[in-house]
Design a protein around this motif. Sequence first.
Motif, PDB file in Angstrom:
ATOM      1  N   ASP A  29      47.806  33.753  52.205  1.00 18.02           N
ATOM      2  CA  ASP A  29      48.396  35.057  52.931  1.00 18.02           C
ATOM      3  C   ASP A  29      47.807  36.230  52.156  1.00 18.02           C
ATOM      4  OD1 ASP A  29      49.058  36.871  54.746  1.00 18.02           O
ATOM      5  OD2 ASP A  29      51.112  36.547  54.450  1.00 18.02           O
ATOM      6  N   ALA A  30      47.840  36.470  50.938  1.00 19.05           N
ATOM      7  CA  ALA A  30      47.735  37.354  49.961  1.00 19.05           C
ATOM      8  C   ALA A  30      46.225  37.601  49.862  1.00 19.05           C
ATOM      9  CB  ALA A  30      48.306  37.312  48.653  1.00 19.05           C
ATOM     10  N   LEU A  31      45.388  36.679  49.624  1.00 20.77           N
ATOM     11  CA  LEU A  31      43.982  36.620  49.774  1.00 20.77           C
ATOM     12  C   LEU A  31      43.374  37.237  51.244  1.00 20.77           C
ATOM     13  CD1 LEU A  31      41.553  36.323  48.016  1.00 20.77           C
ATOM     14  CD2 LEU A  31      41.130  34.063  48.686  1.00 20.77           C
ATOM     15  N   ALA A  32      43.817  36.491  52.400  1.00 22.16           N
ATOM     16  CA  ALA A  32      43.329  37.191  53.485  1.00 22.16           C
ATOM     17  C   ALA A  32      43.765  38.457  53.815  1.00 22.16           C
ATOM     18  CB  ALA A  32      43.988  36.066  54.509  1.00 22.16           C
ATOM     19  N   ARG A  33      44.751  39.056  53.144  1.00 21.15           N
ATOM     20  CA  ARG A  33      45.194  40.498  53.413  1.00 21.15           C
ATOM     21  C   ARG A  33      44.325  41.388  52.774  1.00 21.15           C
ATOM     22  NH1 ARG A  33      50.548  41.908  55.116  1.00 21.15           N
ATOM     23  NH2 ARG A  33      51.604  40.447  55.820  1.00 21.15           N
ATOM     24  N   MET A  34      43.974  40.737  51.487  1.00 21.85           N
ATOM     25  CA  MET A  34      43.058  41.670  50.601  1.00 21.85           C
ATOM     26  C   MET A  34      41.887  41.617  51.247  1.00 21.85           C
ATOM     27  SD  MET A  34      41.863  40.948  46.755  1.00 21.85           S
ATOM     28  CE  MET A  34      40.551  39.731  47.339  1.00 21.85           C
ATOM     29  N   LEU A  35      41.179  40.891  51.915  1.00 21.43           N
ATOM     30  CA  LEU A  35      39.892  40.618  52.288  1.00 21.43           C
ATOM     31  C   LEU A  35      40.010  41.655  53.709  1.00 21.43           C
ATOM     32  CD1 LEU A  35      39.031  37.062  51.930  1.00 21.43           C
ATOM     33  CD2 LEU A  35      38.064  38.860  50.655  1.00 21.43           C
ATOM     34  N   ARG A  95      32.091  38.111  36.975  1.00 22.67           N
ATOM     35  CA  ARG A  95      31.917  39.483  36.970  1.00 22.67           C
ATOM     36  C   ARG A  95      32.495  40.643  37.878  1.00 22.67           C
ATOM     37  NH1 ARG A  95      27.158  40.887  33.556  1.00 22.67           N
ATOM     38  NH2 ARG A  95      26.056  39.002  32.968  1.00 22.67           N
ATOM     39  N   VAL A  96      33.735  40.202  38.203  1.00 19.06           N
ATOM     40  CA  VAL A  96      34.596  40.776  39.238  1.00 19.06           C
ATOM     41  C   VAL A  96      35.172  42.031  38.564  1.00 19.06           C
ATOM     42  CG1 VAL A  96      36.713  40.510  39.968  1.00 19.06           C
ATOM     43  CG2 VAL A  96      35.238  38.440  39.868  1.00 19.06           C
ATOM     44  N   ASP A  97      34.941  42.969  39.257  1.00 20.22           N
ATOM     45  CA  ASP A  97      35.468  44.527  38.993  1.00 20.22           C
ATOM     46  C   ASP A  97      37.111  44.284  38.757  1.00 20.22           C
ATOM     47  OD1 ASP A  97      36.459  46.940  38.851  1.00 20.22           O
ATOM     48  OD2 ASP A  97      35.009  47.718  40.444  1.00 20.22           O
ATOM     49  N   PRO A  98      37.471  44.766  37.554  1.00 22.75           N
ATOM     50  CA  PRO A  98      38.992  44.497  37.243  1.00 22.75           C
ATOM     51  C   PRO A  98      39.723  45.363  38.051  1.00 22.75           C
ATOM     52  CG  PRO A  98      37.826  45.763  35.498  1.00 22.75           C
ATOM     53  CD  PRO A  98      36.683  45.181  36.297  1.00 22.75           C
ATOM     54  N   ALA A  99      39.307  46.538  38.792  1.00 23.36           N
ATOM     55  CA  ALA A  99      40.288  46.954  39.711  1.00 23.36           C
ATOM     56  C   ALA A  99      40.647  46.105  40.832  1.00 23.36           C
ATOM     57  CB  ALA A  99      39.482  48.179  40.451  1.00 23.36           C
ATOM     58  N   ASN A 100      39.927  45.108  41.143  1.00 23.96           N
ATOM     59  CA  ASN A 100      40.272  44.171  42.231  1.00 23.96           C
ATOM     60  C   ASN A 100      41.653  43.273  41.801  1.00 23.96           C
ATOM     61  OD1 ASN A 100      38.371  44.618  44.395  1.00 23.96           O
ATOM     62  ND2 ASN A 100      37.011  44.077  42.611  1.00 23.96           N
ATOM     63  N   PHE A 101      41.885  43.094  40.287  1.00 21.12           N
ATOM     64  CA  PHE A 101      43.322  42.396  40.106  1.00 21.12           C
ATOM     65  C   PHE A 101      44.217  43.269  40.352  1.00 21.12           C
ATOM     66  CE2 PHE A 101      40.133  41.241  36.211  1.00 21.12           C
ATOM     67  CZ  PHE A 101      39.745  40.226  36.966  1.00 21.12           C
ATOM     68  N   LYS A 102      44.223  44.552  40.531  1.00 16.54           N
ATOM     69  CA  LYS A 102      45.387  45.111  40.901  1.00 16.54           C
ATOM     70  C   LYS A 102      45.522  45.225  42.593  1.00 16.54           C
ATOM     71  CE  LYS A 102      45.023  48.451  36.974  1.00 16.54           C
ATOM     72  NZ  LYS A 102      44.644  49.819  36.610  1.00 16.54           N
ATOM     73  N   ILE A 103      44.378  45.286  43.041  1.00 17.54           N
ATOM     74  CA  ILE A 103      44.528  44.991  44.620  1.00 17.54           C
ATOM     75  C   ILE A 103      45.056  43.831  45.129  1.00 17.54           C
ATOM     76  CG2 ILE A 103      43.113  44.901  46.575  1.00 17.54           C
ATOM     77  CD1 ILE A 103      41.299  46.984  45.351  1.00 17.54           C
ATOM     78  N   LEU A 104      44.790  42.896  44.452  1.00 13.98           N
ATOM     79  CA  LEU A 104      45.032  41.419  44.852  1.00 13.98           C
ATOM     80  C   LEU A 104      46.831  41.467  44.369  1.00 13.98           C
ATOM     81  CD1 LEU A 104      44.846  38.615  46.123  1.00 13.98           C
ATOM     82  CD2 LEU A 104      44.040  37.891  43.868  1.00 13.98           C
ATOM     83  N   SER A 105      47.354  42.092  43.411  1.00  8.09           N
ATOM     84  CA  SER A 105      48.376  41.904  42.834  1.00  8.09           C
ATOM     85  C   SER A 105      49.358  42.576  43.745  1.00  8.09           C
ATOM     86  CB  SER A 105      48.566  42.712  41.662  1.00  8.09           C
ATOM     87  OG  SER A 105      48.089  42.030  40.268  1.00  8.09           O
TER      88      SER A 105
END
Length: 144
Positions: A29-35, A95-105
């Motif tokens: 659910d978290a990954l689907a929401r992020m996408l 090579r994931v932009d680290p800003a995406n860690f906050k988005i997924l969190s």
Amino acid sequence: MTSLTPKDKDTVRSFWAKVSGKAEDIGMDALARMLIVYPQTKTYFAHWKDLSPGSAPVKKHGITVMNGVGFAVEKIDDLKAGLLSLSELHAFTLRVDPANFKILSHNILVVLATMFPKEFTPQVHVSMDKFLAALALALAEKYR
């Protein structure tokens, strides 16, 4: 960033023990929401044929993410050292932009709050938010 207190760590461990049995659903659910909510994150998954909620790749990667969260709970006393190999993987190979860690969190927090409304008290919210921020920071370690 505020550091995790011993009480925060206990709260995270206790909450994780209650919810980890649903880790697969949380991750999917978290990954689907992020996408959906942050469509720019789809660029990292362009090789997937189906990015829709519930698809096999979303489900599989959701499990991978939540296994990582569970591992981080185990390493909560030293996230930077405990997550070093994951940081290297995301920085140098993926090579994931680290800003995406906050988005997924953020999306993980949303899912936890919706799936576990009684257990997701204000104290759990604060502790999990601090934990996920610390996790994101530890994953970004090799970017510096």
